[in-house]
Write a protein that holds these residues in place. Sequence first.
Motif, short mmCIF file in Angstrom:
data_model
loop_
_atom_site.label_atom_id
_atom_site.label_comp_id
_atom_site.label_asym_id
_atom_site.label_seq_id
_atom_site.Cartn_x
_atom_site.Cartn_y
_atom_site.Cartn_z
N SER A 44 0.59 -62.90 -33.25
CA SER A 44 1.77 -62.89 -32.30
C SER A 44 1.82 -63.71 -31.50
CB SER A 44 1.85 -61.52 -31.89
OG SER A 44 0.79 -61.38 -30.76
N ALA A 45 0.88 -64.37 -30.90
CA ALA A 45 0.74 -65.61 -30.16
C ALA A 45 1.30 -67.12 -30.58
CB ALA A 45 -0.76 -65.78 -29.68
N LEU A 46 1.35 -66.97 -32.01
CA LEU A 46 1.90 -68.13 -32.65
C LEU A 46 3.56 -68.37 -32.48
CD1 LEU A 46 -0.62 -68.28 -35.38
CD2 LEU A 46 -0.67 -69.71 -33.37
N THR A 47 4.13 -67.34 -32.49
CA THR A 47 5.72 -67.41 -32.21
C THR A 47 6.17 -66.57 -31.37
OG1 THR A 47 7.70 -66.89 -33.74
CG2 THR A 47 5.80 -65.63 -34.07
N HIS A 48 7.21 -66.99 -30.60
CA HIS A 48 7.70 -66.09 -29.77
C HIS A 48 8.64 -64.92 -30.12
CE1 HIS A 48 11.15 -68.50 -30.92
NE2 HIS A 48 12.16 -67.62 -30.42
N HIS A 49 8.65 -64.86 -31.49
CA HIS A 49 9.62 -63.97 -32.03
C HIS A 49 8.86 -63.13 -33.08
CE1 HIS A 49 13.34 -61.83 -33.07
NE2 HIS A 49 13.15 -62.14 -34.27
N PHE A 50 7.53 -62.28 -32.94
CA PHE A 50 7.02 -61.61 -33.85
C PHE A 50 7.56 -60.24 -33.81
CE2 PHE A 50 3.07 -59.99 -35.76
CZ PHE A 50 2.44 -60.96 -36.49
N ASP A 51 8.47 -60.23 -34.67
CA ASP A 51 9.12 -58.78 -35.00
C ASP A 51 9.16 -58.57 -36.36
OD1 ASP A 51 11.00 -56.95 -35.24
OD2 ASP A 51 12.92 -58.06 -34.27
N PRO A 52 8.41 -57.14 -36.61
CA PRO A 52 8.31 -56.61 -37.81
C PRO A 52 9.50 -56.66 -38.63
CG PRO A 52 7.05 -55.43 -36.26
CD PRO A 52 7.78 -56.31 -35.57
N LEU A 53 10.73 -56.51 -37.99
CA LEU A 53 12.09 -56.48 -38.58
C LEU A 53 12.47 -57.73 -39.18
CD1 LEU A 53 14.00 -53.91 -36.30
CD2 LEU A 53 12.93 -53.42 -38.35
N ASP A 54 11.98 -58.76 -38.75
CA ASP A 54 12.16 -60.20 -39.32
C ASP A 54 11.15 -60.71 -39.87
OD1 ASP A 54 13.45 -62.63 -39.60
OD2 ASP A 54 12.85 -63.39 -37.70
N ARG A 55 10.23 -60.16 -40.78
CA ARG A 55 9.53 -60.49 -41.68
C ARG A 55 9.20 -62.08 -42.14
NH1 ARG A 55 7.68 -61.05 -46.68
NH2 ARG A 55 5.38 -60.38 -47.17
N ASP A 56 10.57 -62.34 -42.82
CA ASP A 56 10.52 -63.89 -43.10
C ASP A 56 10.57 -64.67 -42.31
OD1 ASP A 56 10.91 -62.48 -45.68
OD2 ASP A 56 12.96 -62.80 -46.05
#
Length: 93
Positions: A44-56
């Motif tokens: 999750s530290a590798l992106t500002h948007h680690f959202d399970p709803l946006d898997r792709d």
Amino acid sequence: SYERAYLELLSRLSAESQSWPAQKRLERTSLGDLPRVNLSVKASALTHHFDPLDRDGVLATAGSRLRNVFKVAREKGAFINLDMEHHAYKDLT
């Protein structure tokens, strides 16, 4: 910035570990040698948007950066521990 930090840590620790005195009990098991460098990584530290709803979207950004970290770890003979963090991120991680 976290990807760069992880890559820098891998490079610096790998170089530094060459001068560490041998610790047979810590570096070898009945199955073989263990890596001297062991780095725990939070996906999750590798992106500002680690959202399970946006898997792709997460796989495109964090996944690409994580592959870079794994690639360098393999080249350096380091071990990566992928931190599962908390339950909401389990499946995505």
